[in-house]
Design a protein around this motif. Structure first.
Motif, PDB file in Angstrom:
ATOM      1  N   ASP A  76      11.505  -1.920  16.164  1.00 53.60           N
ATOM      2  CA  ASP A  76      11.946  -0.647  15.525  1.00 53.60           C
ATOM      3  C   ASP A  76      13.485  -0.817  15.152  1.00 53.60           C
ATOM      4  O   ASP A  76      14.120  -0.192  15.731  1.00 53.60           O
ATOM      5  N   ASP A  99      21.118  -9.803  20.788  1.00 51.60           N
ATOM      6  CA  ASP A  99      20.420  -9.291  19.308  1.00 51.60           C
ATOM      7  C   ASP A  99      18.837  -9.770  19.384  1.00 51.60           C
ATOM      8  O   ASP A  99      18.308 -10.285  20.369  1.00 51.60           O
ATOM      9  N   PHE A 100      18.344  -9.039  18.658  1.00 52.82           N
ATOM     10  CA  PHE A 100      16.813  -9.084  18.599  1.00 52.82           C
ATOM     11  C   PHE A 100      16.281 -10.385  18.407  1.00 52.82           C
ATOM     12  O   PHE A 100      14.943 -10.661  18.841  1.00 52.82           O
ATOM     13  N   TRP A 140      16.877   9.872  21.638  1.00 50.55           N
ATOM     14  CA  TRP A 140      17.459   8.804  20.599  1.00 50.55           C
ATOM     15  C   TRP A 140      17.348   8.936  19.262  1.00 50.55           C
ATOM     16  O   TRP A 140      16.109   9.337  18.708  1.00 50.55           O
ATOM     17  N   ALA A 178      10.337   5.135  23.076  1.00 45.86           N
ATOM     18  CA  ALA A 178       9.371   6.115  23.198  1.00 45.86           C
ATOM     19  C   ALA A 178       8.043   5.404  23.497  1.00 45.86           C
ATOM     20  O   ALA A 178       7.100   5.906  24.278  1.00 45.86           O
ATOM     21  N   ASP A 233      18.041  -4.012  23.617  1.00 44.44           N
ATOM     22  CA  ASP A 233      18.848  -3.430  22.594  1.00 44.44           C
ATOM     23  C   ASP A 233      20.353  -3.776  22.541  1.00 44.44           C
ATOM     24  O   ASP A 233      20.772  -4.447  23.642  1.00 44.44           O
ATOM     25  N   ILE A 234      20.949  -3.894  21.370  1.00 45.24           N
ATOM     26  CA  ILE A 234      22.403  -4.560  21.239  1.00 45.24           C
ATOM     27  C   ILE A 234      23.076  -3.556  21.931  1.00 45.24           C
ATOM     28  O   ILE A 234      24.418  -3.791  22.213  1.00 45.24           O
ATOM     29  N   GLY A 264      15.571   4.714  22.796  1.00 41.57           N
ATOM     30  CA  GLY A 264      14.985   5.490  23.905  1.00 41.57           C
ATOM     31  C   GLY A 264      13.592   4.991  24.376  1.00 41.57           C
ATOM     32  O   GLY A 264      13.098   5.525  25.335  1.00 41.57           O
ATOM     33  N   LYS A 324      10.476   7.399  18.603  1.00 39.73           N
ATOM     34  CA  LYS A 324       9.243   7.287  17.943  1.00 39.73           C
ATOM     35  C   LYS A 324       7.952   7.960  18.554  1.00 39.73           C
ATOM     36  O   LYS A 324       6.928   7.789  18.231  1.00 39.73           O
TER      37      LYS A 324
END
Ligand SMILES: C[S@@+](CC[C@H](N)C(=O)[O-])C[C@H]1O[C@@H](n2cnc3c(N)ncnc32)[C@H](O)[C@@H]1O
Length: 270
Positions: free
Chosen positions: A178, A161-162, A7, A39, A53-54, A37, A11
């Motif tokens: 992130d 959304d976050f 991704w 990490a 995740d969006i 991804g 990270k």
């Protein structure tokens, strides 16, 4: 464990630093609102957790890994690393298959065989990453899928959304954020730019959410780029801003690996 997917902005190289700020505890829940991804999530292997995740194709993939790993393995095992087949599967992916397992299988295939493992869509939302050159890429790693499936069993998989984090996190929980980074450029200041749909107003909203998480006694770590915008957004928060010297893959071209600075922003007392 290692992430299942490649991704952009992964990270893996920062995992140790981030985890050092989030002391291990089975009593606390762990949340990752921009999981990509994942990490950090996969390295941490938390027992109680939410990921978000969006990108709805990505979150469908994690749901299928959790709920139907054998079906996913069966579907994706039929796919071969071959140029003509790649473009056929890419077209099929762009038809938005209704079957979640087929959709997840195609995402896995495109991620392992497409150029640099990128996930990129055009303005119409169509996936447009070209065929990638690899030496015999492994599309299906059966053990990893089973391991990830077990790991995801207790995880709340969210696709929004976050901002959901304010309803999800409770006092004592931990959170790693992130977001898509503010671009590192001399002109990066309070101008209305937008990168990958993540605007300056989203960065402001994210700062406000970090302030709220702090008030709620949630420990958070956020990564971002070391820019004037980020410095001015966080200057009055009292959060710890930790500069890191890193190189970040910002595009598919090796020549544009930005060698610059990143920061971790945290309220961790560790
Ligand atoms: C830098 S990547 C995260 C990388 C991840 N840490 C990893 O290790 O692979 C940022 C992610 O944020 C997601 N995203 C963008 N806007 C968002 C939003 N408003 N809410 C939630 N996720 C968003 C993108 O789809 C992308 O996967």
């Amino acid at each position: 464990m290692r992430p299942l997917l490649k991704w952009a902005g992964g990270k893996r190289r920062l995992v140790e630093k981030i985890l050092g700020l989030l002391p291990r505890s089975d009593e606390r829940s762990y949340h990752e609102p921009f999981v990509g991804g994942g990490a950090v999530f996969f390295n941490l292997e938390p027992t109680r957790s939410s990921i978000n995740d969006i990108n709805h194709r990505l979150m469908n993939f994690y749901r299928v890994v959790r709920d139907s790993p054998d079906e996913l393995i069966e579907v994706a095992s039929q796919y071969r690393y071959e140029k003509e087949e790649y473009y056929e599967r890419r077209s099929r992916f762009n038809e938005m298959p209704e079957d979640p397992v087929e959709d997840a299988g195609l995402l896995l295939y495109l991620n392992k065989t497409g150029y640099n493992g990128l996930y990129r869509v055009n303005s119409k939302g169509l996936f447009n990453v070209p065929f990638g050159r690899y030496k015999d890429p492994r599309i299906v790693n059966v053990e990893m899928i089973h391991h990830a499936s077990r790991l995801l069993r207790g995880v709340n998989i969210v696709n929004t959304d976050f901002g959901y984090i304010l309803n999800e996190a409770e006092a004592g929980d931990q959170c790693y954020l992130d977001p898509p980074y503010v671009p590192v450029s001399k002109t990066a200041s309070f101008v209305d730019y937008s990168v990958g749909g993540f605007k300056e107003t989203d960065q402001e909203r994210l700062r406000d959410i970090c302030v709220r998480l702090d008030e709620m006694d949630v420990t958070f770590v956020q990564s971002n780029s070391d820019t004037e915008l980020i410095k001015s957004l966080y200057k009055d928060t009292g959060f710890n801003i930790i500069p890191l010297r890193t190189s970040r893959l910002i595009s598919s071209k090796v020549s544009s690996r930005a060698s610059g600075y990143e920061v971790l922003i945290t309220n961790s007392q560790v």
